[in-house]
Structure formats: C-alpha cells, structure tokens
Design a protein around this motif. Sequence first.
Motif, short mmCIF file in Angstrom:
data_model
loop_
_atom_site.label_atom_id
_atom_site.label_comp_id
_atom_site.label_asym_id
_atom_site.label_seq_id
_atom_site.Cartn_x
_atom_site.Cartn_y
_atom_site.Cartn_z
N ASP A 191 0.82 -1.22 0.00
CA ASP A 191 0.00 0.00 0.00
C ASP A 191 0.85 1.26 0.00
O ASP A 191 0.48 2.28 -0.58
N ALA A 192 1.97 1.21 0.68
CA ALA A 192 2.81 2.41 0.84
C ALA A 192 3.34 2.93 -0.48
O ALA A 192 3.71 4.10 -0.60
N ASP A 193 3.41 2.08 -1.51
CA ASP A 193 3.92 2.50 -2.81
C ASP A 193 3.04 3.60 -3.43
O ASP A 193 3.54 4.48 -4.11
N ALA A 194 1.74 3.52 -3.20
CA ALA A 194 0.83 4.49 -3.81
C ALA A 194 0.19 5.44 -2.80
O ALA A 194 -0.23 6.53 -3.17
N TYR A 195 0.13 5.01 -1.54
CA TYR A 195 -0.58 5.78 -0.53
C TYR A 195 0.36 6.16 0.62
O TYR A 195 0.68 5.32 1.46
N PRO A 196 0.79 7.40 0.69
CA PRO A 196 1.72 7.82 1.75
C PRO A 196 1.17 7.58 3.15
O PRO A 196 1.93 7.33 4.09
N ASP A 197 -0.16 7.65 3.31
CA ASP A 197 -0.73 7.45 4.64
C ASP A 197 -0.94 5.98 4.98
O ASP A 197 -1.68 5.64 5.89
N CYS A 198 -0.24 5.11 4.24
CA CYS A 198 -0.17 3.70 4.61
C CYS A 198 1.28 3.29 4.92
O CYS A 198 1.55 2.12 5.17
N SER A 199 2.18 4.25 4.90
CA SER A 199 3.60 3.95 5.11
C SER A 199 3.92 3.77 6.59
O SER A 199 3.20 4.22 7.47
#
Length: 213
Positions: A129-137
């Motif tokens: 998820d973190a690849d596309a969504y910064p708030d999943c990093s």
Amino acid sequence: CSMVRVASSVRKEALMPDVVVLFSGGLDSTVAATKALLEGRLHSVLSIRYGAAHTVAESLAAARGATKHEVPRVVLDVYLDGVSAMITGSGVAGPRILPGRNLILIAHAVSYAAQRDLKEVWIGCNRDDADAYPDCSRLFLDGADSAAWWGARVNVRAPLIGSNKVEVVRAARRLGVDVDATWSCYEPTKEHPLDPCGTCNACALRTYALKLA
C-alpha cells in the motif's frame, strides 16, 4: 463470510478484548480483524462511510462478516471534502488517492477506542500500500501511533505492514477467511456499484496476489 469462525481449539487463552479494527470489509482489514478475533482481543470493528461510491459495497461486505460472527460493528458517517478527487473513471488504471484519508479515519477510531478504554486501533495497511498511498507507510503510521498515544493513550497498530499482498492472501487462506466475500475495488461504476471495476490499482493488486498466493 468474511471472518473465520473461531473454534475453541484454536482460541488462545482468553484475554480482555482491547482492540478495535478499522473495518472496511476489504481483504486486509478482514485479515487484521480475524487475527484480533483469534487472539481473543477483538472488542469491535469500526466502519467509516465517507461518501465514496465504493463504500456501498464495502459496507455490505463488512456487515456480512460482522453479523456472521456476532462481532459488534459500529458505523460512522463522516463527510470528507474532496471525495470526488478520488474518481478518475472506471476502467482507468492507477490509484485513487484522497489525501489525509487515513489520518481522519484513524482519528475517529482513536476517539472511539479512548472512550471505551481500549488499548489499540488496528488498521489493515500492508507493505504494498505504501507505494501508492503515503498514509499507509510505516513513517506515517509511526507518527499516528505517537500522536494517538500522547493524545489519548491509545496505540495505532498495522499488523500486516510487514507483509505484501501475496502474503496477505496466504494469511487469509491460512486463517480460513472467505476471500471472495471481501471487497477491494475503489471505483465501481454507478450503474453497477456492487461489481468491481477490475482495473484500479486495488483490483489489479488483488488479482495479481490471488494468482501468486
């Protein structure tokens, strides 16, 4: 059903339920909820509807899973400005991003948990998820955890953050999750709101993971 029925033979020693899971009815949040359930820590699940078209199908998936296993489910309706910014057109590949979405969802979940003396909020972010969504990093989630602790003495956890989508699917199957009953699409058409578009990044990653798992 979305969450595996807990057999007494696999239930760990009884613990006080102290976890609320942000529960969309998607694969990741269902696996997270199942883990909490099997550990005897699941107090309830929290579903947040914020006006996006895909939340109709999400809500149905979440309701089925929670009802099947008698898991308390609370639904909040929240207005989020900019939901239309997520829409790129059904049939168009790529992510559907609403900046700050997880920050708002987590804030509501932390408030819910604190009012009930629950220790943790779980969110189903995985490594992909973190690849596309910064708030999943990890960086974002560590910050959210720190803010939640100092603001409300609640921890924010992402039990799947070390796993990619293929590993999440494998975990789902190992736990007995009915993968087909979960919902992952971000942009179904208005004409067919209960049919996944098949092309958004959530659909594409799900299809890819199911083939490899």
